[in-house]
Design an enzyme around this catalytic site. Structure first.
Site, PDB file in Angstrom:
ATOM      1  CE  LYS A 282      -3.745  -2.425   2.448  1.00 42.17           C
ATOM      2  NZ  LYS A 282      -4.650  -2.325   3.280  1.00 42.17           N
TER       3      LYS A 282
ATOM      4  CE1 TYR B 209      -8.835  -3.525   0.645  1.00 45.26           C
ATOM      5  CE2 TYR B 209      -8.372  -1.346  -0.568  1.00 45.26           C
ATOM      6  CZ  TYR B 209      -8.075  -2.576   0.169  1.00 45.26           C
ATOM      7  OH  TYR B 209      -6.760  -2.723   0.661  1.00 45.26           O
TER       8      TYR B 209
ATOM      9  CG  PHE C 126     -13.225   0.916   7.202  1.00 46.64           C
ATOM     10  CD1 PHE C 126     -12.616   0.377   6.196  1.00 46.64           C
ATOM     11  CD2 PHE C 126     -13.943  -0.073   8.064  1.00 46.64           C
ATOM     12  CE1 PHE C 126     -12.908  -1.194   5.856  1.00 46.64           C
ATOM     13  CE2 PHE C 126     -13.954  -1.142   7.781  1.00 46.64           C
ATOM     14  CZ  PHE C 126     -13.532  -1.802   6.396  1.00 46.64           C
TER      15      PHE C 126
ATOM     16  NE  ARG D 282      -5.901 -12.891   4.959  1.00 46.81           N
ATOM     17  CZ  ARG D 282      -6.514 -12.142   5.018  1.00 46.81           C
ATOM     18  NH1 ARG D 282      -6.516 -10.998   4.187  1.00 46.81           N
ATOM     19  NH2 ARG D 282      -7.605 -11.744   5.813  1.00 46.81           N
TER      20      ARG D 282
ATOM     21  CB  THR E 252      -6.900  -6.516   9.538  1.00 47.26           C
ATOM     22  OG1 THR E 252      -7.105  -7.556   8.679  1.00 47.26           O
ATOM     23  CG2 THR E 252      -7.081  -5.332   8.687  1.00 47.26           C
TER      24      THR E 252
ATOM     25  NE  ARG F  84      -1.772  -5.947   7.285  1.00 49.18           N
ATOM     26  CZ  ARG F  84      -2.633  -6.611   6.692  1.00 49.18           C
ATOM     27  NH1 ARG F  84      -3.152  -7.652   7.485  1.00 49.18           N
ATOM     28  NH2 ARG F  84      -3.357  -6.581   5.725  1.00 49.18           N
TER      29      ARG F  84
ATOM     30  CG  ASN G 106      -3.532  -2.846   6.708  1.00 44.29           C
ATOM     31  OD1 ASN G 106      -3.351  -2.173   5.628  1.00 44.29           O
ATOM     32  ND2 ASN G 106      -4.464  -3.846   7.012  1.00 44.29           N
TER      33      ASN G 106
ATOM     34  CG  HIS H 163      -4.968  -6.528   0.062  1.00 44.05           C
ATOM     35  ND1 HIS H 163      -6.321  -6.441   0.546  1.00 44.05           N
ATOM     36  CD2 HIS H 163      -5.143  -7.421  -1.062  1.00 44.05           C
ATOM     37  CE1 HIS H 163      -7.012  -7.491   0.017  1.00 44.05           C
ATOM     38  NE2 HIS H 163      -6.358  -7.569  -0.812  1.00 44.05           N
TER      39      HIS H 163
ATOM     40  CD  GLU I 186      -8.146  -9.469  -3.500  1.00 41.83           C
ATOM     41  OE1 GLU I 186      -8.791  -9.060  -2.804  1.00 41.83           O
ATOM     42  OE2 GLU I 186      -6.866 -10.172  -3.300  1.00 41.83           O
TER      43      GLU I 186
END
Ligand code: CMP
Length: 149
Positions: free
Chosen positions: A10, A50, A58, A86, A92, A103, A113, A116, A127
Site C-alpha cells: 500500500k 474493495y 472506514f 496472510r 489487519t 504489520r 497497514n 494487502h 484480485e
C-alpha cells in the site's frame, strides 16, 4: 497444494521504503514471485478492489488512503501460499499483529497497514484478474523447488 495469491504493498509501505523488505520476506520463505507491477490506483480501481467494504464506516477513508500514492501489485506462488502470506502479513490491525509479521514489525495503524493479501482462493482469482492478464504472469523454475514441497 500449490496456490497463487495476490499481494499489494500500500502507499504507506511504498512511501516508507518497505517494498524490498516485503519481497525479501516472501522470497526467503520460499514463495515464487510470478507477477509484479506498480501503479497509483484510480478511485474506480480502488472501488472495484474493495467493493465488499462499500458502505462500511472506514470505506471512504480507505479509498482516500489507497489512492493517495503508488502501490505495488504482486502475484506469489507456492505451497499453501494464500494462508502463509496472510500469516506473514499479520492481523489487519497493526496494533494487534504479532511481532515477527510485517504489520507487527512495521505498523501502528489499523488503516495504514502496509500490505494487502487475498483472504481465500476465490478472492485470489478475482484480485489477480483485476490487476494482471494471464500473459503477464511468468512461468519459471526456482532453484531446487523440491526443497519447498
Ligand atoms: P485490507 O487487508 O487491505 O482490507 C481492507 C482494508 O480496510 C484493511 O486492510 C485496512 O487497511 C482497512 N480497514 C479494515 N478495517 C478497518 C477499520 N476498522 N478501520 C480502519 N481501516 C480498516
Amino acid at each position: 497444494m500449490i496456490e497463487r495469491t495476490f499481494v499489494m504493498i500500500k502507499p504507506d509501505g511504498v512511501g516508507r521504503g518497505l517494498v524490498g523488505e516485503c519481497i525479501r520476506r516472501f522470497e526467503r520463505r520460499g514463495l515464487k514471485l510470478i507477477g509484479l507491477k506498480m501503479q497509483r490506483l484510480t478511485e474506480s480501481k480502488a472501488a472495484l478492489h474493495y467493493k465488499e467494504h462499500a458502505g462500511k464506516a472506514f470505506y471512504d477513508a480507505l479509498i482516500a488512503f489507497i489512492t493517495s500514492g503508488p502501490t505495488v501489485q504482486m502475484v506469489w506462488e507456492g505451497n499453501d501460499a494464500i494462508k502463509q502470506v496472510r500469516e506473514m502479513n499479520g492481523a489487519t490491525n497493526c496494533l494487534e499483529a504479532a511481532v515477527g509479521t510485517i504489520r507487527g514489525d512495521f505498523g501502528l495503524s489499523h488503516q495504514k497497514n502496509l500490505i494487502h493479501a487475498s483472504d481465500g482462493p476465490e478472492t485470489a482469482v478475482r484480485e489477480i484478474a483485476l490487476y494482471f492478464d494471464e500473459s503477464e504472469l511468468v512461468d519459471y523454475e526456482l532453484l531446487c523447488p523440491e526443497w519447498l514441497q
